[in-house]
Design an enzyme around this catalytic site. Structure first.
Site, short mmCIF file in Angstrom:
data_model
loop_
_atom_site.label_atom_id
_atom_site.label_comp_id
_atom_site.label_asym_id
_atom_site.label_seq_id
_atom_site.Cartn_x
_atom_site.Cartn_y
_atom_site.Cartn_z
N CYS A 1 0.86 -1.19 0.00
CA CYS A 1 0.00 0.00 0.00
C CYS A 1 0.89 1.24 0.00
O CYS A 1 1.90 1.28 0.72
CB CYS A 1 -0.89 -0.01 1.25
SG CYS A 1 -2.05 1.37 1.33
N GLU B 1 -9.03 -0.70 -3.04
CA GLU B 1 -9.36 0.75 -3.03
C GLU B 1 -10.65 1.03 -2.27
O GLU B 1 -10.71 1.96 -1.47
CB GLU B 1 -9.48 1.28 -4.46
CG GLU B 1 -8.24 1.11 -5.34
CD GLU B 1 -6.96 1.43 -4.62
OE1 GLU B 1 -5.97 0.70 -4.87
OE2 GLU B 1 -6.93 2.34 -3.78
O1 N9Y Z 1 -4.59 2.03 -2.34
C1 N9Y Z 1 -3.79 1.94 -3.27
N1 N9Y Z 1 -2.50 1.69 -3.07
O2 N9Y Z 1 -2.07 1.64 -1.80
C2 N9Y Z 1 -1.57 1.35 -4.13
C3 N9Y Z 1 -1.39 -0.15 -4.22
C4 N9Y Z 1 -2.68 -0.84 -4.66
C5 N9Y Z 1 -2.51 -2.33 -5.00
C6 N9Y Z 1 -1.92 -3.20 -3.88
C7 N9Y Z 1 -2.48 -4.59 -4.14
C8 N9Y Z 1 -3.73 -4.43 -4.94
C9 N9Y Z 1 -3.89 -2.97 -5.27
C10 N9Y Z 1 -0.28 -0.40 -5.22
O3 N9Y Z 1 -0.49 -0.23 -6.41
N2 N9Y Z 1 0.96 -0.78 -4.75
N3 N9Y Z 1 1.17 -0.97 -3.44
C11 N9Y Z 1 2.49 -0.66 -2.91
C12 N9Y Z 1 3.59 -0.56 -3.87
C13 N9Y Z 1 3.35 -1.37 -5.07
C14 N9Y Z 1 2.01 -1.09 -5.72
C15 N9Y Z 1 1.62 -2.29 -6.54
O4 N9Y Z 1 1.04 -3.20 -6.00
N4 N9Y Z 1 1.92 -2.21 -7.83
C16 N9Y Z 1 1.69 -3.20 -8.77
C17 N9Y Z 1 1.15 -4.46 -8.44
C18 N9Y Z 1 0.96 -5.38 -9.48
C19 N9Y Z 1 1.29 -5.04 -10.75
C20 N9Y Z 1 1.82 -3.78 -11.00
N5 N9Y Z 1 2.02 -2.88 -10.01
NI NI Z 2 -3.63 1.17 -0.48
#
Ligand code: N9Y
Ligand code: NI
Length: 183
Positions: free
Chosen positions: A110, A154
């Site tokens: 996250c 989300e």
């Molecule tokens: O609330 C919203 N957030 O906190 C951003 C989160 C949301 C995802 C986390 C898991 C499902 C939704 C986010 O995107 N991340 N979390 C932290 C850093 C990395 C990044 C990520 O998972 N990236 C990614 C994953 C797969 C493929 C490509 N990229």
């Molecule tokens: Ni998040």
């Protein structure tokens, strides 16, 4: 534009609040906020912009994460077939969901959590989301696979829920009963 300094981190009370419904039709201000969420996600996936502004890559962002306790989310991602899912939505609701569960085999992270929290996060495998688009038009989405996981992460932020709330402390990598693993 939103940068990392605008993203609040765990411990900030807004992350544990229930966010308020956005009045429809949306005000110009609410439309700008929603646009900025989607803009952050796209910028964070652009190698040049993300490096220039030190953005942590993301596939989704919810308004409470920029300390705006309003029910707005943005998602910009691809599924395993390479189809793009790009949405900026007001008042998203999970109208129905499968009994079947699914989870990311990589676990979740996250942008509001500056540490790794290992473990499987059991979620619904398929969901139907009802929401309003940036112009206030009702939309209905049927989601499965990775996009379904992202939307649930989300929408949880709008209810003050963090991904690690679901991780089994005793056995973080226990396969959730009958759940579908998503690579
Ligand atoms: O609330 C919203 N957030 O906190 C951003 C989160 C949301 C995802 C986390 C898991 C499902 C939704 C986010 O995107 N991340 N979390 C932290 C850093 C990395 C990044 C990520 O998972 N990236 C990614 C994953 C797969 C493929 C490509 N990229
Ligand atoms: Ni998040």
């Amino acid at each position: 534009m939103i940068t990392m300094k605008d993203i609040i981190r765990e411990g900030h009370p807004t992350l544990r609040q229930a966010a308020e419904e956005v009045a429809m039709p949306p005000s110009e201000e609410d439309k700008e906020i929603l646009k900025s969420l989607l803009e952050y996600i796209k910028n964070s996936q652009d190698p040049q912009i993300s490096q220039q502004y030190g953005l942590r890559g993301g596939v989704g962002l919810a308004a409470p994460q920029i300390n705006v306790p309003k029910r707005m989310i943005a998602v910009h991602t691809k599924d395993t077939n390479g189809d793009t899912y790009s949405y900026a939505l007001f008042n998203p609701k999970i109208a129905s969901h499968s009994v079947e569960k699914a989870y990311l085999t990589s676990g979740e992270g996250c942008l509001s959590v500056d540490r790794a929290v290992p473990g499987f996060v059991p979620r619904y495998a398929r969901i139907t989301v009802k929401a309003f688009d940036i112009e206030g038009k009702p939309v209905k989405l049927r989601l499965k696979g990775f996009p379904a996981i992202v939307f649930q992460h989300e929408i949880d932020h709008l209810n003050g829920i963090m991904f690690y709330d679901y991780i089994d402390e005793k056995d973080p990598f226990k396969e959730p009963e009958g759940a579908t693993p998503i690579e």
